[in-house]
Design a protein around this motif. Structure first.
Motif, short mmCIF file in Angstrom:
data_model
loop_
_atom_site.label_atom_id
_atom_site.label_comp_id
_atom_site.label_asym_id
_atom_site.label_seq_id
_atom_site.Cartn_x
_atom_site.Cartn_y
_atom_site.Cartn_z
N ARG A 38 -2.22 -34.26 69.19
CA ARG A 38 -1.25 -35.28 69.61
C ARG A 38 -0.45 -35.71 68.40
N TYR A 39 0.87 -35.63 68.53
CA TYR A 39 1.77 -36.04 67.46
C TYR A 39 2.00 -37.55 67.50
N PRO A 40 2.48 -38.14 66.40
CA PRO A 40 2.73 -39.58 66.35
C PRO A 40 3.68 -40.08 67.45
N ASN A 41 4.58 -39.22 67.93
CA ASN A 41 5.53 -39.65 68.97
C ASN A 41 4.92 -39.60 70.37
N GLY A 42 3.64 -39.21 70.48
CA GLY A 42 2.94 -39.22 71.76
C GLY A 42 2.92 -37.89 72.49
N THR A 43 3.62 -36.89 71.99
CA THR A 43 3.60 -35.58 72.65
C THR A 43 2.38 -34.78 72.20
N TRP A 44 1.97 -33.85 73.05
CA TRP A 44 0.80 -33.01 72.78
C TRP A 44 1.22 -31.56 72.63
N THR A 45 0.48 -30.80 71.82
CA THR A 45 0.65 -29.35 71.78
C THR A 45 -0.03 -28.75 73.00
N GLY A 46 0.15 -27.48 73.20
CA GLY A 46 -0.63 -26.77 74.20
C GLY A 46 -2.04 -26.56 73.67
N TRP A 47 -2.92 -26.08 74.52
CA TRP A 47 -4.28 -25.76 74.06
C TRP A 47 -4.21 -24.58 73.11
N GLN A 48 -4.96 -24.65 72.00
CA GLN A 48 -5.04 -23.56 71.02
C GLN A 48 -6.50 -23.19 70.86
N VAL A 49 -6.76 -21.90 70.81
CA VAL A 49 -8.13 -21.43 70.64
C VAL A 49 -8.64 -21.82 69.25
N SER A 50 -9.94 -21.97 69.13
CA SER A 50 -10.59 -22.37 67.88
C SER A 50 -10.12 -21.54 66.69
N CYS A 51 -10.06 -22.17 65.54
CA CYS A 51 -9.69 -21.46 64.31
C CYS A 51 -10.71 -20.40 63.93
N LEU A 52 -11.94 -20.50 64.43
CA LEU A 52 -12.94 -19.46 64.17
C LEU A 52 -12.57 -18.17 64.89
N VAL A 53 -11.85 -18.28 66.00
CA VAL A 53 -11.42 -17.12 66.78
C VAL A 53 -10.08 -16.62 66.30
N GLU A 54 -9.18 -17.54 66.03
CA GLU A 54 -7.81 -17.20 65.61
C GLU A 54 -7.48 -17.97 64.33
N PRO A 55 -7.94 -17.47 63.17
CA PRO A 55 -7.78 -18.22 61.91
C PRO A 55 -6.34 -18.45 61.47
N ASP A 56 -5.40 -17.72 62.01
CA ASP A 56 -4.01 -17.91 61.64
C ASP A 56 -3.24 -18.83 62.59
N GLY A 57 -3.98 -19.56 63.44
CA GLY A 57 -3.34 -20.50 64.37
C GLY A 57 -2.60 -21.59 63.63
N ARG A 58 -1.69 -22.24 64.31
CA ARG A 58 -0.79 -23.22 63.71
C ARG A 58 -1.50 -24.33 62.95
N PHE A 59 -2.59 -24.86 63.48
CA PHE A 59 -3.27 -26.00 62.83
C PHE A 59 -4.52 -25.58 62.09
N CYS A 60 -4.66 -24.30 61.81
CA CYS A 60 -5.84 -23.81 61.08
C CYS A 60 -5.56 -23.82 59.58
N PRO A 61 -6.59 -24.12 58.80
CA PRO A 61 -6.38 -24.17 57.33
C PRO A 61 -6.10 -22.81 56.75
#
Length: 61
Positions: A38-61
């Motif tokens: 959830r972003y500060p403006n109240g909007t949400w991203t779509g569901w993203q699979v765990s970073c353990l499965v997809e390490p290159d996902g948008r919010f993965c370290p």
């Protein structure tokens, strides 16, 4: 919020950041952990699979 999960949806305070991002996660029907952000403006991203499965996902370290 859309989607289907087989666990309770959890908000992890350790993943919430000072810039007001909120992370929530749940175990999906495919037995994989999924999360949304959830972003500060109240909007949400779509569901993203765990970073353990997809390490290159948008919010993965």
């Amino acid at each position: 919020m859309g989607g289907w999960v087989q666990s309770r949806i959890q908000v992890d305070p350790q993943q919430s950041t000072s810039d007001s991002l909120v992370f929530m996660s749940a175990l999906g029907k495919d037995n994989t952990y999924w999360f949304r952000v959830r972003y500060p403006n109240g909007t949400w991203t779509g569901w993203q699979v765990s970073c353990l499965v997809e390490p290159d996902g948008r919010f993965c370290p």
